[in-house]
Each structure stands twice: as structure tokens, then as C-alpha cells.
Design a protein around this motif. Structure first.
Motif, PDB file in Angstrom:
ATOM      1  N   ASP A  30     -98.169 -15.011  20.774  1.00 52.01           N
ATOM      2  CA  ASP A  30     -98.494 -15.595  19.482  1.00 52.01           C
ATOM      3  C   ASP A  30     -97.551 -15.051  18.407  1.00 52.01           C
ATOM      4  O   ASP A  30     -97.152 -13.885  18.454  1.00 52.01           O
ATOM      5  N   GLN A  31     -97.212 -15.888  17.454  1.00 55.86           N
ATOM      6  CA  GLN A  31     -96.295 -15.509  16.370  1.00 55.86           C
ATOM      7  C   GLN A  31     -96.826 -14.312  15.595  1.00 55.86           C
ATOM      8  O   GLN A  31     -96.060 -13.480  15.114  1.00 55.86           O
ATOM      9  N   SER A  32     -98.140 -14.179  15.492  1.00 50.80           N
ATOM     10  CA  SER A  32     -98.714 -13.051  14.745  1.00 50.80           C
ATOM     11  C   SER A  32     -98.354 -11.713  15.398  1.00 50.80           C
ATOM     12  O   SER A  32     -98.223 -10.702  14.704  1.00 50.80           O
ATOM     13  N   LEU A  33     -98.187 -11.692  16.725  1.00 42.14           N
ATOM     14  CA  LEU A  33     -97.772 -10.457  17.397  1.00 42.14           C
ATOM     15  C   LEU A  33     -96.376 -10.057  16.946  1.00 42.14           C
ATOM     16  O   LEU A  33     -96.123  -8.879  16.661  1.00 42.14           O
ATOM     17  N   ILE A  34     -95.474 -11.021  16.845  1.00 44.90           N
ATOM     18  CA  ILE A  34     -94.105 -10.723  16.408  1.00 44.90           C
ATOM     19  C   ILE A  34     -94.124 -10.183  14.985  1.00 44.90           C
ATOM     20  O   ILE A  34     -93.430  -9.221  14.662  1.00 44.90           O
ATOM     21  N   SER A  35     -94.938 -10.776  14.135  1.00 44.62           N
ATOM     22  CA  SER A  35     -95.073 -10.295  12.762  1.00 44.62           C
ATOM     23  C   SER A  35     -95.547  -8.843  12.742  1.00 44.62           C
ATOM     24  O   SER A  35     -95.000  -8.012  12.014  1.00 44.62           O
ATOM     25  N   LYS A  36     -96.548  -8.545  13.545  1.00 42.69           N
ATOM     26  CA  LYS A  36     -97.080  -7.174  13.598  1.00 42.69           C
ATOM     27  C   LYS A  36     -96.067  -6.198  14.179  1.00 42.69           C
ATOM     28  O   LYS A  36     -95.970  -5.049  13.729  1.00 42.69           O
ATOM     29  N   LYS A  39     -93.563  -5.301  11.564  1.00 46.06           N
ATOM     30  CA  LYS A  39     -94.151  -4.411  10.555  1.00 46.06           C
ATOM     31  C   LYS A  39     -94.449  -3.021  11.115  1.00 46.06           C
ATOM     32  O   LYS A  39     -94.886  -2.138  10.385  1.00 46.06           O
ATOM     33  N   GLY A  40     -94.232  -2.826  12.421  1.00 44.88           N
ATOM     34  CA  GLY A  40     -94.496  -1.538  13.046  1.00 44.88           C
ATOM     35  C   GLY A  40     -95.960  -1.321  13.382  1.00 44.88           C
ATOM     36  O   GLY A  40     -96.367  -0.210  13.689  1.00 44.88           O
ATOM     37  N   GLU A  41     -96.756  -2.388  13.363  1.00 48.30           N
ATOM     38  CA  GLU A  41     -98.192  -2.280  13.632  1.00 48.30           C
ATOM     39  C   GLU A  41     -98.530  -2.427  15.108  1.00 48.30           C
ATOM     40  O   GLU A  41     -99.614  -2.030  15.533  1.00 48.30           O
ATOM     41  N   ARG A  42     -97.648  -3.020  15.879  1.00 53.56           N
ATOM     42  CA  ARG A  42     -97.855  -3.217  17.314  1.00 53.56           C
ATOM     43  C   ARG A  42     -96.558  -2.904  18.040  1.00 53.56           C
ATOM     44  O   ARG A  42     -95.488  -2.876  17.432  1.00 53.56           O
ATOM     45  N   ILE A  43     -96.663  -2.690  19.343  1.00 53.35           N
ATOM     46  CA  ILE A  43     -95.479  -2.455  20.156  1.00 53.35           C
ATOM     47  C   ILE A  43     -95.395  -3.529  21.247  1.00 53.35           C
ATOM     48  O   ILE A  43     -96.389  -4.158  21.588  1.00 53.35           O
ATOM     49  N   LEU A  44     -94.203  -3.716  21.761  1.00 53.96           N
ATOM     50  CA  LEU A  44     -93.988  -4.668  22.845  1.00 53.96           C
ATOM     51  C   LEU A  44     -93.889  -3.922  24.167  1.00 53.96           C
ATOM     52  O   LEU A  44     -93.523  -2.742  24.209  1.00 53.96           O
ATOM     53  N   SER A  45     -94.177  -4.619  25.247  1.00 51.70           N
ATOM     54  CA  SER A  45     -94.030  -4.031  26.576  1.00 51.70           C
ATOM     55  C   SER A  45     -92.541  -3.822  26.871  1.00 51.70           C
ATOM     56  O   SER A  45     -91.669  -4.417  26.234  1.00 51.70           O
ATOM     57  N   ALA A  46     -92.273  -3.009  27.862  1.00 49.73           N
ATOM     58  CA  ALA A  46     -90.888  -2.757  28.275  1.00 49.73           C
ATOM     59  C   ALA A  46     -90.221  -4.054  28.724  1.00 49.73           C
ATOM     60  O   ALA A  46     -89.041  -4.280  28.441  1.00 49.73           O
ATOM     61  N   ASP A  47     -90.967  -4.914  29.409  1.00 50.00           N
ATOM     62  CA  ASP A  47     -90.409  -6.195  29.854  1.00 50.00           C
ATOM     63  C   ASP A  47     -90.010  -7.059  28.666  1.00 50.00           C
ATOM     64  O   ASP A  47     -88.959  -7.702  28.684  1.00 50.00           O
TER      65      ASP A  47
END
Length: 109
Positions: A30-36, A39-47
Motif C-alpha cells: 500500500d502507498q501508505s507504507l511507502i509514505s511511512k 518518514k522513518g516510521e516503518r522499515i522495509l524487509s530485506a527483500d
């Protein structure tokens, strides 16, 4: 570290002329994940980080580093009409170019 990664992802995304929606579609999130993430509020998986590194034509270390530098592989795509399939193709081409650079460095050493 999440703030640095997010800032670097945003910098690279903007340099390529891509929207958060383009990146979200490419990663199938979801686009909201990219936004977060930006902003440094969430991290992405290594993949996901690896997929973005290939898309942007940089190493994962560069995305995690404190000062991102534009890659010689970077191109600006000024179209909001790029599909996830288009981005997959760009990523595959960049992966080949990055591997070629890596192999050339190994042969020099």
C-alpha cells in the motif's frame, strides 16, 4: 537507521521522477507504507530493500548509508504512467548493469 533509509529512498525516488504510488505498486504494498517508510516510521524487509536497490541502480549499502549519491545508472523517468511491469524491467536491467560493474571490479583486483 529507519530515518536514514527512508530519506535515501525518498531522494532516489524523486531523482527518478517516481511517485510513492509507483514504488508501492512495484513492491506490491500500500502507498501508505511507502509514505511511512520515507518518514522513518516503518522499515522495509530485506527483500524489498534489495528490489529497490536494483530499481534505483545502487547497492543496499548505499541506501543504508548516511549520504546517498546518485548512481551513474540512475535515469529520470518523468512519467506517472509507469506500471509495475515497467519498473520490474528497469530493475532487471539495472541488476545486470550492477553485476557487470561488480565483475569488472573483481577482475581489476
Amino acid at each position: 537507521m529507519a530515518n536514514i533509509i527512508g530519506k535515501n529512498i525518498k531522494t532516489l525516488r524523486v531523482e527518478m521522477g517516481l511517485s510513492q504510488s509507483n514504488i508501492a505498486s512495484f513492491l506490491n504494498v500500500d502507498q501508505s507504507l511507502i509514505s511511512k517508510v520515507e518518514k522513518g516510521e516503518r522499515i522495509l524487509s530485506a527483500d524489498m530493500l534489495e528490489k529497490l536497490a536494483c530499481l534505483f541502480g545502487v547497492s543496499i549499502d548505499a541506501i543504508e548509508g548516511s549520504a546517498i549519491e546518485a548512481s551513474s545508472l540512475s535515469f529520470a523517468f518523468r512519467s506517472s504512467n509507469l506500471s509495475a511491469k515497467d519498473l520490474e524491467t528497469i530493475s532487471a536491467i539495472n541488476r545486470i548493469a550492477l553485476n557487470s560493474e561488480y565483475m569488472a571490479e573483481l577482475l581489476k583486483g
